[in-house]
Design a protein around this motif. Structure first.
Motif, PDB file in Angstrom:
ATOM      1  N   ASP A   1      32.549  70.017  74.089  1.00 25.22           N
ATOM      2  CA  ASP A   1      33.695  69.540  74.860  1.00 25.22           C
ATOM      3  C   ASP A   1      33.467  69.805  76.342  1.00 25.22           C
ATOM      4  O   ASP A   1      33.055  70.907  76.731  1.00 25.22           O
ATOM      5  CB  ASP A   1      34.972  70.248  74.418  1.00 25.22           C
ATOM      6  CG  ASP A   1      35.449  69.807  73.034  1.00 25.22           C
ATOM      7  OD1 ASP A   1      35.120  68.674  72.642  1.00 25.22           O
ATOM      8  OD2 ASP A   1      36.137  70.599  72.360  1.00 25.22           O
ATOM      9  N   GLY A   2      33.739  68.801  77.167  1.00 23.03           N
ATOM     10  CA  GLY A   2      33.591  68.957  78.606  1.00 23.03           C
ATOM     11  C   GLY A   2      32.227  68.594  79.143  1.00 23.03           C
ATOM     12  O   GLY A   2      32.040  68.534  80.369  1.00 23.03           O
ATOM     13  N   ASP A   3      31.244  68.338  78.266  1.00 30.31           N
ATOM     14  CA  ASP A   3      29.915  67.937  78.737  1.00 30.31           C
ATOM     15  C   ASP A   3      30.000  66.601  79.481  1.00 30.31           C
ATOM     16  O   ASP A   3      30.810  65.731  79.138  1.00 30.31           O
ATOM     17  CB  ASP A   3      28.943  67.805  77.561  1.00 30.31           C
ATOM     18  CG  ASP A   3      28.348  69.144  77.142  1.00 30.31           C
ATOM     19  OD1 ASP A   3      28.484  70.116  77.915  1.00 30.31           O
ATOM     20  OD2 ASP A   3      27.743  69.209  76.055  1.00 30.31           O
ATOM     21  N   ILE A   4      29.138  66.465  80.491  1.00 37.92           N
ATOM     22  CA  ILE A   4      29.097  65.232  81.291  1.00 37.92           C
ATOM     23  C   ILE A   4      27.869  64.420  80.894  1.00 37.92           C
ATOM     24  O   ILE A   4      26.752  64.941  80.863  1.00 37.92           O
ATOM     25  CB  ILE A   4      29.046  65.553  82.797  1.00 37.92           C
ATOM     26  CG1 ILE A   4      30.215  66.465  83.190  1.00 37.92           C
ATOM     27  CG2 ILE A   4      29.077  64.265  83.617  1.00 37.92           C
ATOM     28  CD1 ILE A   4      30.136  66.958  84.629  1.00 37.92           C
ATOM     29  N   LEU A   5      28.064  63.133  80.607  1.00 36.73           N
ATOM     30  CA  LEU A   5      26.970  62.216  80.283  1.00 36.73           C
ATOM     31  C   LEU A   5      26.855  61.168  81.383  1.00 36.73           C
ATOM     32  O   LEU A   5      27.872  60.659  81.876  1.00 36.73           O
ATOM     33  CB  LEU A   5      27.213  61.521  78.942  1.00 36.73           C
ATOM     34  CG  LEU A   5      26.851  62.306  77.668  1.00 36.73           C
ATOM     35  CD1 LEU A   5      27.774  63.499  77.477  1.00 36.73           C
ATOM     36  CD2 LEU A   5      26.884  61.387  76.444  1.00 36.73           C
ATOM     37  N   LEU A   6      25.628  60.871  81.783  1.00 37.11           N
ATOM     38  CA  LEU A   6      25.379  59.823  82.774  1.00 37.11           C
ATOM     39  C   LEU A   6      25.013  58.533  82.062  1.00 37.11           C
ATOM     40  O   LEU A   6      24.045  58.475  81.303  1.00 37.11           O
ATOM     41  CB  LEU A   6      24.239  60.232  83.710  1.00 37.11           C
ATOM     42  CG  LEU A   6      23.822  59.153  84.737  1.00 37.11           C
ATOM     43  CD1 LEU A   6      24.950  58.879  85.726  1.00 37.11           C
ATOM     44  CD2 LEU A   6      22.543  59.563  85.472  1.00 37.11           C
TER      45      LEU A   6
ATOM     46  N   GLU B   1      35.359  65.931  73.293  1.00 35.42           N
ATOM     47  CA  GLU B   1      35.978  65.399  74.503  1.00 35.42           C
ATOM     48  C   GLU B   1      34.935  65.444  75.609  1.00 35.42           C
ATOM     49  O   GLU B   1      34.624  66.508  76.158  1.00 35.42           O
ATOM     50  CB  GLU B   1      37.207  66.231  74.879  1.00 35.42           C
ATOM     51  CG  GLU B   1      38.367  66.090  73.917  1.00 35.42           C
ATOM     52  CD  GLU B   1      38.887  64.657  73.863  1.00 35.42           C
ATOM     53  OE1 GLU B   1      38.910  63.993  74.928  1.00 35.42           O
ATOM     54  OE2 GLU B   1      39.252  64.203  72.765  1.00 35.42           O
ATOM     55  N   LEU B   2      34.382  64.302  75.923  1.00 36.71           N
ATOM     56  CA  LEU B   2      33.255  64.220  76.862  1.00 36.71           C
ATOM     57  C   LEU B   2      33.666  63.489  78.131  1.00 36.71           C
ATOM     58  O   LEU B   2      34.614  62.705  78.147  1.00 36.71           O
ATOM     59  CB  LEU B   2      32.086  63.493  76.201  1.00 36.71           C
ATOM     60  CG  LEU B   2      31.605  64.081  74.866  1.00 36.71           C
ATOM     61  CD1 LEU B   2      30.636  63.135  74.167  1.00 36.71           C
ATOM     62  CD2 LEU B   2      30.950  65.441  75.094  1.00 36.71           C
ATOM     63  N   VAL B   3      32.910  63.745  79.201  1.00 37.01           N
ATOM     64  CA  VAL B   3      33.134  63.090  80.490  1.00 37.01           C
ATOM     65  C   VAL B   3      31.967  62.142  80.746  1.00 37.01           C
ATOM     66  O   VAL B   3      30.796  62.524  80.598  1.00 37.01           O
ATOM     67  CB  VAL B   3      33.244  64.123  81.632  1.00 37.01           C
ATOM     68  CG1 VAL B   3      33.438  63.416  82.979  1.00 37.01           C
ATOM     69  CG2 VAL B   3      34.375  65.108  81.355  1.00 37.01           C
ATOM     70  N   PHE B   4      32.259  60.910  81.153  1.00 36.65           N
ATOM     71  CA  PHE B   4      31.215  59.914  81.388  1.00 36.65           C
ATOM     72  C   PHE B   4      31.205  59.492  82.853  1.00 36.65           C
ATOM     73  O   PHE B   4      32.245  59.163  83.414  1.00 36.65           O
ATOM     74  CB  PHE B   4      31.431  58.691  80.491  1.00 36.65           C
ATOM     75  CG  PHE B   4      31.241  58.976  79.029  1.00 36.65           C
ATOM     76  CD1 PHE B   4      30.005  58.826  78.432  1.00 36.65           C
ATOM     77  CD2 PHE B   4      32.305  59.427  78.252  1.00 36.65           C
ATOM     78  CE1 PHE B   4      29.831  59.102  77.079  1.00 36.65           C
ATOM     79  CE2 PHE B   4      32.149  59.708  76.907  1.00 36.65           C
ATOM     80  CZ  PHE B   4      30.903  59.552  76.317  1.00 36.65           C
ATOM     81  N   GLU B   5      30.020  59.537  83.456  1.00 33.97           N
ATOM     82  CA  GLU B   5      29.824  59.028  84.814  1.00 33.97           C
ATOM     83  C   GLU B   5      28.816  57.890  84.757  1.00 33.97           C
ATOM     84  O   GLU B   5      28.015  57.801  83.814  1.00 33.97           O
ATOM     85  CB  GLU B   5      29.331  60.143  85.742  1.00 33.97           C
ATOM     86  CG  GLU B   5      30.341  61.263  85.942  1.00 33.97           C
ATOM     87  CD  GLU B   5      29.863  62.312  86.941  1.00 33.97           C
ATOM     88  OE1 GLU B   5      28.732  62.172  87.463  1.00 33.97           O
ATOM     89  OE2 GLU B   5      30.621  63.272  87.183  1.00 33.97           O
ATOM     90  N   THR B   6      28.845  57.007  85.754  1.00 40.11           N
ATOM     91  CA  THR B   6      27.967  55.840  85.734  1.00 40.11           C
ATOM     92  C   THR B   6      27.143  55.743  87.010  1.00 40.11           C
ATOM     93  O   THR B   6      27.552  56.202  88.081  1.00 40.11           O
ATOM     94  CB  THR B   6      28.776  54.542  85.577  1.00 40.11           C
ATOM     95  OG1 THR B   6      29.675  54.401  86.699  1.00 40.11           O
ATOM     96  CG2 THR B   6      29.575  54.551  84.297  1.00 40.11           C
ATOM     97  N   SER B   7      25.967  55.142  86.893  1.00 42.18           N
ATOM     98  CA  SER B   7      25.155  54.747  88.046  1.00 42.18           C
ATOM     99  C   SER B   7      24.582  53.374  87.723  1.00 42.18           C
ATOM    100  O   SER B   7      24.365  53.045  86.551  1.00 42.18           O
ATOM    101  CB  SER B   7      24.029  55.746  88.312  1.00 42.18           C
ATOM    102  OG  SER B   7      23.038  55.693  87.296  1.00 42.18           O
ATOM    103  N   SER B   8      24.365  52.569  88.744  1.00 40.81           N
ATOM    104  CA  SER B   8      23.854  51.227  88.493  1.00 40.81           C
ATOM    105  C   SER B   8      22.960  50.779  89.636  1.00 40.81           C
ATOM    106  O   SER B   8      23.000  51.339  90.736  1.00 40.81           O
ATOM    107  CB  SER B   8      25.008  50.231  88.310  1.00 40.81           C
ATOM    108  OG  SER B   8      25.812  50.178  89.476  1.00 40.81           O
ATOM    109  N   GLY B   9      22.145  49.763  89.349  1.00 33.08           N
ATOM    110  CA  GLY B   9      21.240  49.242  90.362  1.00 33.08           C
ATOM    111  C   GLY B   9      20.224  50.284  90.796  1.00 33.08           C
ATOM    112  O   GLY B   9      19.687  51.047  89.989  1.00 33.08           O
ATOM    113  N   GLY B  10      19.964  50.324  92.104  1.00 33.03           N
ATOM    114  CA  GLY B  10      18.981  51.267  92.640  1.00 33.03           C
ATOM    115  C   GLY B  10      19.477  52.685  92.709  1.00 33.03           C
ATOM    116  O   GLY B  10      18.699  53.615  92.980  1.00 33.03           O
TER     117      GLY B  10
END
Length: 398
Positions: free
Chosen positions: A292-297, A327-336
């Motif tokens: 719980d609380g882990d962040i995934l990219l 209960e996980l946290v999701f962050e995103t990155s895109s392109g370069g």
């Protein structure tokens, strides 16, 4: 991108680095024979990396990258330098461009760039530019670089292009996506769902590239929707060598594909082709250790308009939560954009990387390995979530 143009990720990336006003943009115009890049006497005209597609024989399709001067100043200048340095991670050949007269007085700046390219094992050509301004001093300046050129007069531009062509031997990538699994006369069934997320009027890039590779192998590609797979297999008349599906349809396609027919996904093929399948298969194990609380990219190589049921930001996070019950946290990155510091992430879930060069995809995987962060791609992860991972990688076990 037109249907017949070479994808950006399949082009050899040639990047130009140097000080402001060394003539990088002018050199790109001279190499391409077109006024593609804005040229000005004002320092810092190029503020972001600029990409120009062309062909240089015998290398074939290439991507020229014009970067901001690495001697930029101020807070904004630091950001520009950061962007320029990030280009190194996708560079196959580096051109270090110097104003010859300026370099003759002080070559230390160019030497620093040269050391950066050597550290990353990037083939490099040091170009002494603006030869038209110091013709009488060429014998003194020439030893500092690999070639002297003039973007203005065209002096030695042809020779520079030949030098670039010799720097990396032309390599035929045909067959390395799926063709090496096939023999002439084989049938391959490609399952392409047509739903709200499918682009109108065209196939997505991975599907296009797999079809081309199947044809190059002398095999036949049969394309159908997931809803018609059973009927297609029954009417085909012979057992296909392979079934390749969109990862999102893994569960239903696996159910409809007999066990004696090998099955995999477009995304897993790209993991094998552009990434490191073994590393990403090991990364799947991280699913079992999430807390719980882990962040995934959630990382993607391209930028696109996200729909209401987007795979990277909606479907996959939902499936991962359902699978792990966490209960996980999701962050995103895109392109370069790809974070330099990955230490805060418990796991990286990356797209297939069809728009990224092999160099850049390898860099991202290496960064994850170095920082000890598990990395998987969409296909390997979805196969695990749907219970078909073992089956989906069996075509590559022999």
């Amino acid at each position: 991108m037109s249907m017949n143009s070479t994808p950006k990720g399949e082009r050899i990336h040639i990047a130009l680095f140097g000080r402001r006003n060394a003539g990088k943009s002018s050199l790109i115009n001279a190499i391409t024979g077109q006024d593609l890049a804005i040229v000005s006497e004002v320092k810092g005209t190029t503020t972001d990396p600029v990409y120009k597609a062309m062909e240089i024989l015998p290398l074939g399709p290439v991507m020229l990258i014009d970067t901001p001067g690495l001697d930029d100043e101020g807070a904004l200048g630091e950001e520009r330098i950061k962007k320029a340095r990030s280009v190194l991670n996708k560079t196959d050949i580096a051109l270090i461009v110097a104003d010859g007269a300026q370099a003759a007085e002080d070559f230390s700046f160019e030497q620093t760039i040269l050391e950066l390219t050597q550290k990353k094992e990037i083939p490099v050509i040091v170009v002494m530019n603006k030869q038209d301004q110091w013709t009488e001093h060429e014998t003194d300046i020439a030893p500092l670089g690999d070639i002297c050129v003039s973007s203005l007069t065209g002096y030695h531009i042809h020779e520079l292009k030949e030098m670039i062509s010799r720097k990396i031997p032309a390599e035929d990538q045909t067959g390395k996506l799926v063709g090496d699994l096939l023999s002439p006369g084989d049938f391959v069934v490609l399952v392409v769902p047509i739903d709200s997320a499918a682009p109108k009027g065209r196939l997505i890039l991975p599907q296009q590239q797999v079809i081309r590779d199947v044809l190059e192998a002398g095999a036949t590609a049969v394309v159908c929707r997931d809803t018609e797979l059973s009927d297609t297999l029954a009417r085909l008349g012979q057992k296909p060598r392979l079934v390749v599906t969109d990862s999102q349809a893994f569960a239903s396609v696996s159910k409809d594909t007999p066990e004696d027919i090998p099955l995999t996904s477009f995304s897993i093929l790209f993991s094998r082709y552009k990434g490191d399948l073994e590393v990403q298969l090991r990364g799947v194990d991280a699913l079992e250790h999430l807390k719980d609380g882990d962040i995934l990219l959630m990382a993607e190589g391209c930028t696109h308009h996200r729909q209401c049921d987007d795979i990277g930001t909606v479907k996959l996070p939902r499936w991962i939560r359902e699978y792990t019950k966490k209960e996980l946290v999701f962050e995103t990155s895109s392109g370069g954009g790809f974070p330099e510091d990955l230490s805060r992430y418990a796991m990286i879930v990356h797209c297939g990387g069809c728009t990224l060069s092999q160099k850049e995809m390898a860099f991202r995987i290496a960064e994850a390995k170095d920082q000890q962060v598990p990395i998987v791609n969409y296909g390997t992860l979805i196969a695990q979530l749907k219970g078909v991972l073992k089956r989906s990688v069996e075509p590559f076990s022999s």
